[in-house]
Design a protein around this motif. Structure first.
Motif, mmCIF file in Angstrom:
data_model
loop_
_atom_site.group_PDB
_atom_site.id
_atom_site.type_symbol
_atom_site.label_atom_id
_atom_site.label_comp_id
_atom_site.label_asym_id
_atom_site.label_seq_id
_atom_site.Cartn_x
_atom_site.Cartn_y
_atom_site.Cartn_z
ATOM 1 N N ILE A 191 -2.719 0.876 0.428
ATOM 2 C CA ILE A 191 -1.391 0.647 1.002
ATOM 3 C C ILE A 191 -0.316 1.272 0.118
ATOM 4 C CG2 ILE A 191 0.321 -1.152 1.480
ATOM 5 C CD1 ILE A 191 -2.116 -2.946 2.275
ATOM 6 N N ALA B 182 -0.240 5.051 0.453
ATOM 7 C CA ALA B 182 0.357 5.444 1.725
ATOM 8 C C ALA B 182 1.871 5.292 1.687
ATOM 9 C CB ALA B 182 -0.237 4.602 2.853
ATOM 10 N N CYS B 183 2.332 4.197 1.108
ATOM 11 C CA CYS B 183 3.773 3.950 1.006
ATOM 12 C C CYS B 183 4.435 4.959 0.074
ATOM 13 C CB CYS B 183 4.015 2.527 0.522
ATOM 14 S SG CYS B 183 5.755 2.099 0.338
ATOM 15 N N ARG C 40 5.433 8.307 1.293
ATOM 16 C CA ARG C 40 6.629 8.367 2.148
ATOM 17 C C ARG C 40 7.922 8.236 1.356
ATOM 18 N NH1 ARG C 40 6.105 7.076 7.581
ATOM 19 N NH2 ARG C 40 4.024 7.614 8.338
ATOM 20 N N TYR D 84 10.822 -0.709 3.710
ATOM 21 C CA TYR D 84 9.384 -0.673 3.956
ATOM 22 C C TYR D 84 8.789 -2.015 3.530
ATOM 23 C CZ TYR D 84 9.594 4.494 4.252
ATOM 24 O OH TYR D 84 9.869 5.798 4.603
ATOM 25 N N VAL E 4 5.203 -3.843 2.514
ATOM 26 C CA VAL E 4 3.816 -3.618 2.114
ATOM 27 C C VAL E 4 3.104 -4.964 2.066
ATOM 28 C CG1 VAL E 4 4.119 -1.433 0.914
ATOM 29 C CG2 VAL E 4 4.582 -3.534 -0.324
ATOM 30 N N PHE F 157 3.448 -1.126 6.099
ATOM 31 C CA PHE F 157 2.227 -0.533 5.561
ATOM 32 C C PHE F 157 1.205 -1.640 5.337
ATOM 33 C CE2 PHE F 157 5.618 2.358 4.640
ATOM 34 C CZ PHE F 157 5.064 3.626 4.718
ATOM 35 N N VAL G 236 1.856 1.589 9.677
ATOM 36 C CA VAL G 236 0.995 2.564 9.012
ATOM 37 C C VAL G 236 -0.222 1.815 8.476
ATOM 38 C CG1 VAL G 236 0.798 4.278 7.174
ATOM 39 C CG2 VAL G 236 3.000 3.957 8.362
ATOM 40 N N ALA H 199 -3.319 2.037 6.290
ATOM 41 C CA ALA H 199 -3.843 2.873 5.221
ATOM 42 C C ALA H 199 -5.350 2.989 5.321
ATOM 43 C CB ALA H 199 -3.443 2.310 3.862
ATOM 44 N N LEU I 291 -3.919 9.202 6.504
ATOM 45 C CA LEU I 291 -3.460 8.101 7.334
ATOM 46 C C LEU I 291 -3.812 8.357 8.804
ATOM 47 C CD1 LEU I 291 0.048 7.632 5.752
ATOM 48 C CD2 LEU I 291 -2.096 6.598 5.095
#
Length: 260
Positions: free
Chosen positions: A81, A84-85, A88, A203, A205, A229, A250, A252, A260
């Motif tokens: 996670i 992936a975060c 961005r 965002y 998480v 995420f 999203v 992960a 992704l």
């Protein structure tokens, strides 16, 4: 002894001792470690226990589990996670990272980003980012919560109100099935609400185990964040709600966190 009979006794031991271990339960019941791991997985999927390294703990209700236990929950998912975060998060922005083991995982992934100004109320995040010489680090004031290095209270919120962040990355202690973000500490909830107000984009998480937990205080809704995420697909209803809210989800990939 079948698992039907083991499960109630495992829960009773967890209530009595606060935690159960795979090795301890295997010895207690005279079964294999793999058998106990399956038992604990079943109980965790039913929302009755939370898996931690080497065993399990009771799911939380009105008090959070310990920081070290939270760190050991789903570490592979949290890393996926976080990657992936972080992928961005552009260079050269102002960023807020709040309290939590998931946001700490994001901080670990930002060690090679350039020209970030990071504000945080998490002492662990600040210490992690010291390794990035290109990162300007600002720590809010506030009451230090020794259990997890968090800074909470009015002073923390007042510091945050002095900024307008390009992006905030936040975590939470639990997620309700309707998409509400929940926490245990009222002071932390107040700070989190301030973070949301002072950020242009947010965002969230959080791994899937947060849906198996409950906490008494509401922070906001997934509707209030720009992207969520996580590590598993959401329920059909919540997926539809996120689409209506225009919240990007999203998921992960734990096998290849960069894909992704």
């Amino acid at each position: 002894m079948s698992q039907t009979f083991r499960h109630p006794e495992i829960l009773e031991i967890a209530r009595r001792e606060g935690k159960v271990t795979v090795e301890g339960l295997a010895a207690h019941f005279g079964v294999t470690l793999q058998t106990i791991r399956r038992d604990l997985t079943d109980l965790a999927e039913d929302g009755r226990l939370e898996r931690v390294h080497g065993g399990a703990v009771l799911t939380s209700g009105t008090t959070n589990i310990g920081y070290e236990e939270r760190r050991s929950l789903n570490p592979t998912a949290k890393q996926a996670i976080a990657r992936a975060c972080a992928a961005r998060i552009p260079n050269g922005i102002s960023l807020f990272l709040n309290i939590g083991t998931s946001t700490e995982a994001v901080a670990q992934e930002l060690r090679h980003h350039e020209n970030l100004m990071v504000v945080t109320n998490n002492m662990n995040v600040a210490n992690m980012l010291v390794a990035n010489p290109s990162c300007e680090i600002l720590v809010t004031g506030g009451q230090l919560r020794r259990a997890d290095g968090g800074l909470v209270g009015n002073l923390a919120a007042e510091t945050i109100r002095q900024f307008k962040f390009d992006l905030a990355v936040i975590g939470c202690s639990a997620l309700d099935q309707d998409g509400d973000l929940l926490d245990f500490d009222i002071q932390e909830v107040s700070v989190s609400k301030t973070i949301l107000r002072q950020s242009r984009k947010t965002y969230l998480v959080a791994d899937h185990t947060k849906f198996a937990r409950s906490a008494p205080a509401r922070i906001a809704s997934i509707a209030d964040v720009d992207a969520f995420f996580t590590d598993r697909r959401l329920s059909v209803d919540l997926t539809a709600s996120c689409k209506d809210w225009r919240t990007e989800v999203v998921v992960a990939d734990q096998e290849d966190p960069d894909r992704l």
